[in-house]
Design an enzyme around this catalytic site. Structure first.
Site, mmCIF file in Angstrom:
data_model
loop_
_atom_site.group_PDB
_atom_site.id
_atom_site.type_symbol
_atom_site.label_atom_id
_atom_site.label_comp_id
_atom_site.label_asym_id
_atom_site.label_seq_id
_atom_site.Cartn_x
_atom_site.Cartn_y
_atom_site.Cartn_z
ATOM 1 C CD GLU A 177 -2.166 -1.737 2.633
ATOM 2 O OE1 GLU A 177 -2.002 -1.020 3.624
ATOM 3 O OE2 GLU A 177 -2.567 -2.921 2.713
ATOM 4 C CD GLU A 232 -3.278 -5.037 5.252
ATOM 5 O OE1 GLU A 232 -4.389 -5.580 5.136
ATOM 6 O OE2 GLU A 232 -3.124 -3.800 5.296
ATOM 7 C CD GLN A 257 0.362 2.203 4.538
ATOM 8 O OE1 GLN A 257 -0.806 2.289 4.915
ATOM 9 N NE2 GLN A 257 0.773 2.710 3.395
ATOM 10 C CG ASP A 284 0.264 -1.420 14.718
ATOM 11 O OD1 ASP A 284 0.131 -1.359 15.941
ATOM 12 O OD2 ASP A 284 1.166 -0.816 14.093
ATOM 13 C CG HIS A 296 -0.334 4.015 13.623
ATOM 14 N ND1 HIS A 296 -1.657 4.244 13.871
ATOM 15 C CD2 HIS A 296 -0.246 3.742 12.295
ATOM 16 C CE1 HIS A 296 -2.351 4.123 12.743
ATOM 17 N NE2 HIS A 296 -1.518 3.818 11.773
#
Ligand SMILES: Cc1ncc(C[n+]2csc(CCOP(=O)(O)OP(=O)(O)O)c2C)c(N)n1
Ligand SMILES: [Mg+2]
Length: 804
Positions: free
Chosen positions: A495, A526, A548, A551, A593
């Site tokens: 991504e 994913e 990306q 998490d 994050h």
């Protein structure tokens, strides 16, 4: 090609007839295997059986369209196809059922996988690639339903890459101009899985040569289509994917699974569209049956109506093909009966031979153990006890290795205080037995080839005297540039990885330079990003799949855990998928994050490397190392490190961070502090502050969690400092506990400790969003300082009086 004898002038009618009869023979052989296979389970010789009965005829048609260089990614119903492409014999079928651990007898997995899980060999014994375009290929099946789908996407995409990327045209062992089709199979009920939908959408977007066969028997074990699929019809609800003159999409075909002639035509058409146009095709194969129910675990009479069972008997595809042969006078009733009779015998003989081959070595091992136990009994004061163990073992008609090893090992307990040559002989035999037998069950978790990552040594980054200090992301970017230049088979996708060069600009400008196929944006999906990587890595490319944020690795964790990390193990070293997974994580902000779920990952990902570089130079060095090896790996870059300054090396693309080697970043004498990733910087800061109060800490970066400290250097530090604290930002009991166990237990660090070894981890929750969320959730400099100080206070309260 032999679809239509009237129009196909290349094939004489006799040839056509012979071909049909040969197909029927394969169908009957396959069916007999299923019938006898079920009996083998019911009599206890095999543990579990799941077979391809009721799905034979479409697989014959598929095999005719399947060419050298093509790939299969399917599930447990495909035995007939494997037989038809010449990759599964009767004897091998039964060897799979018994779990025979010899690759020569059971080529699918040498007993690692249950029967019905198929795969071919991509690698020679020395680990080098075979010529994959000169053979028919099957990627290795996995049990989780629809788990074959993400990999299928990558197998298909590889053809597109080979056809369109410059510089890899000479890799003709892997592809000839991208002419290879990747064929998938999935059961109707498994199309309910998210992985199916994700893959279907992605293949439509990517326009890759993928043909997906949906074997529709209306059931998923006992659950009928009305509970599985809207409108009970998967191709009906996928209609919107059909390509039109103006819009790209799929070619969607439907065909009844018992209609041999229509099937042949459909498969030829599907193969041609995918191969020539690189357009994905879906074949919905309807009206299939399960003559023996789902598997050996139950009977379908419990959930199918009498009408349905009757219909299944009538529309059994083998029965229908037989009728069709008779109607068209391709053979007489007598000829077919005769053939069916002789196949029955052939299958029975094959089964017997497989059982014999499975049992013989174990009988031999049993005999050896019995002899040694007999000798031991004769020489021992505990003769009677040992004699009983011996006779029990000798009476086993079908001995298992656990019986043999178990008896020999138990007998030793009766001679614990005796010494004799018989005892020493038995001990030697046990040691040797375990050494030779254990690899049959454990080998090939990681690469045993010579380019094994552990054999690649470090090359340090070099710097000009006037080396620039740049943002960390620039080191990465310039190193990726060097990589793309040096390795034309490397490609990266994820991504935002394409146009903007990833969310942190580590790939800035790379798409412009290397093109949209090598540096590409992917949809938010994913699991299939991962699958793209697995499939392409299996076909000789060197993909880097970018997830990306750490998490969101959870979305593809199942595919990594079930598929990627087991490829080598479940094929007994006959296939590999050296995929690099790139992601970024550790402390930044908020619940999603700041992820650092390293304990979870290292436990679920045995079979790949898990690397946690503390800065971008270390990370870049890991990419360089991995490209020299053939092992899959996950690299977690520090999310808060892209803007920190690092010197720009001159040997970009060349310097290598060694794998499984720890690095001492500060020497000290009072205590050993072990950490990794972003937290390492906090530990380094704390170590400076500790120095100011007279505590001299040694700080070690483990860098690589899987494998961890291959040279056992960590214990060397503990020998010097006699104190140990492991710090990370995972939950308590996560990766810090894993590191602690390695040092204290595996490396015998407990012998050198003067204080209790400890771990300092994060709170067991994820951090709140604001800047203070990090401080109150993950170890801070103060936390590290105080923890170390408390350890020193306990040792020496005079010099280090209580802090608070
Ligand atoms: C993720 C997952 N969930 C459940 C199972 C157990 N399971 C094995 S086969 C099966 C039914 C599959 O039905 P379908 O896809 O229609 O294939 P069929 O067996 O009918 O050919 C189920 C639920 C599994 N293997 N994997
Ligand atoms: Mg089904």
């Amino acid at each position: 090609m032999q679809t239509n004898p009237q129009t196909d002038s290349d094939l004489s009618f006799d040839d056509f007839k012979a071909d049909v009869i040969n197909d029927y023979k394969i169908a009957v052989t396959s069916r007999e295997c299923s019938l006898l296979g079920r009996r083998e389970v019911l009599t206890g010789k095999a543990k579990f059986g799941i077979f391809g009965d009721g799905k034979e005829i479409p697989q014959l048609a598929w095999a005719k369209a399947f060419k050298n260089g093509d790939w299969r990614s399917g599930y447990y119903r495909d035995q007939t196809f494997m037989m038809a492409i010449g990759k599964l014999t009767i004897q091998q079928f039964f060897a799979g059922l018994y779990g025979h651990t010899d690759l020569a007898s059971e080529p699918m997995s040498a007993g690692r996988q249950m029967g019905g899980h198929f795969g071919t060999h991509s690698l020679n014994e020395d680990g080098s690639w075979k010529n994959l375009t000169a053979q028919k290929n099957s990627s290795p099946d996995i049990s989780p339903t629809a788990g074959q789908m993400p990999r299928l996407l990558g197998l298909a995409q590889a053809s597109k890459v080979f056809r369109n990327v410059k510089g890899i045209e000479n890799k003709t062992d892997f592809s000839i101009n991208g002419n290879e089709v990747a064929w998938g199979t999935i059961g109707n009920a498994s199309t309910s899985e998210g992985l199916f939908w994700e893959t279907i959408n992605a293949a439509g977007v990517l326009q890759v040569p993928m043909v997906i066969n949906i074997w529709d028997d209306e059931y998923g074990i006992s659950v009928h289509a009305r509970h599985q699929t809207t409108k009970e019809n998967i191709s009906e609800i996928l209609k919107g994917f059909q390509r039109t003159e103006d819009e790209k999409g799929y070619e969607i075909l439907r065909v009844n699974g018992w209609d041999y002639a229509a099937l042949i035509e459909t498969y030829q058409k599907a193969g041609a569209i995918a191969r020539e146009e690189h357009v994905p095709v879906m074949i919905h194969v309807l009206q299939l049956t399960q003559p023996q129910g789902h598997s050996t675990s139950g009977s379908h009479e419990r959930y199918k109506s009498e009408e349905r069972l009757q219909w299944e008997r009538e529309f059994d595809c083998n029965v229908k093909m037989r009728e069709w042969i008779l109607e068209n006078n391709f053979a007489t009733e007598e000829e077919l009966s005769e053939m069916e009779k002789s196949i029955k015998k052939e299958v029975r003989d094959g089964k017997k031979a497989a059982w014999q081959a499975f049992l013989d070595p174990q009988k031999q091992e049993q005999e050896e153990a019995v002899t040694l136990l007999g000798n031991l009994a004769e020489s021992s004061a505990n003769k009677n006890f040992i004699e009983k163990i011996k006779t029990d073992l000798a009476s086993e008609k079908e001995p298992l290795r656990r019986d043999i090893a178990g008896a020999a090992r138990k007998a030793l307990r009766y001679v614990v205080s005796e010494d004799s040559s018989e005892k020493r002989q038995l001990i030697d035999w046990i040691d040797n037995y375990i050494e030779t037998i254990q690899p049959k069950y454990s080998a090939h978790l990681y690469s045993e080839a010579k380019e094994n990552a552990k054999t690649i040594s470090e090359i340090k980054p070099t710097y000009d005297s006037s080396a620039e200090e740049v943002d960390g992301r620039v080191v990465l970017r310039d190193n990726f540039d060097a990589i793309f230049n040096k390795h034309p088979e490397v490609l990266i996708f994820g991504e935002d990885a394409g146009k903007i060069g990833d969310v942190n600009q580590g790939l800035e400008g790379m798409q412009e330079k290397y093109g949209e196929l090598r540096v590409s944006d992917a949809g938010i999906r994913e699991a299939t990003i991962l699958g793209q990587g697995i499939g392409m890595a299996m076909r000789g490319l060197r993909p880097i799949a970018e997830i990306q944020y750490l998490d969101y690795v959870l979305y593809c964790l199942q595919i990594m855990s079930d598929d990627l990390v087991t490829v080598r193990y479940r094929t007994n070293g006959t296939q590999k998928a050296p995929l690099i997974v790139r992601t970024r994580g550790h402390r930044l902000e908020g619940i999603w994050h700041s992820g650092s779920q390293m304990g979870g990952l290292i436990h679920l990902l045995r079979g790949m490397y898990v690397l946690v570089p503390r800065n971008m130079t270390k990370a870049a060095g890991f990419y360089n190392t991995l490209l020299e090896t053939d092992e899959p790996a996950l690299i977690i870059e520090c999310l808060n490190g892209y803007r920190l300054k690092e010197k720009l090396p001159t040997n970009l693309g060349e310097f290598r961070t060694p794998i499984g080697v720890v690095e001492t970043v500060k020497e000290g004498t009072d205590i050993t502090l072990v950490s990794y990733g972003s937290t390492l910087r906090i530990v380094q800061e704390a170590a400076k502050e500790l120095q100011q109060v007279g505590i001299d800490a040694e700080v070690i970066d483990v860098q690589s969690l899987l494998p961890l400290d291959l040279n056992q250097d960590l214990v060397e530090s503990v020998k010097k400092t006699n104190r140990l604290l492991v710090i990370d930002e995972d939950v308590p009991g996560g990766a810090s506990a894993y590191i602690l166990q390695e040092i204290v237990d595996n490396q015998n660090g407990y012998r050198y400790l003067d204080s209790k070894p400890q771990a300092l981890a994060a709170r067991p929750h994820r951090p709140a969003y604001g800047t203070d969320g990090d401080y109150f959730s993950k170890p801070s400099t103060e936390d590290v300082f105080e923890k170390v100080y408390a350890i020193m206070h306990e040792t020496n309260p005079d010099d280090f009086p209580k802090l608070r």
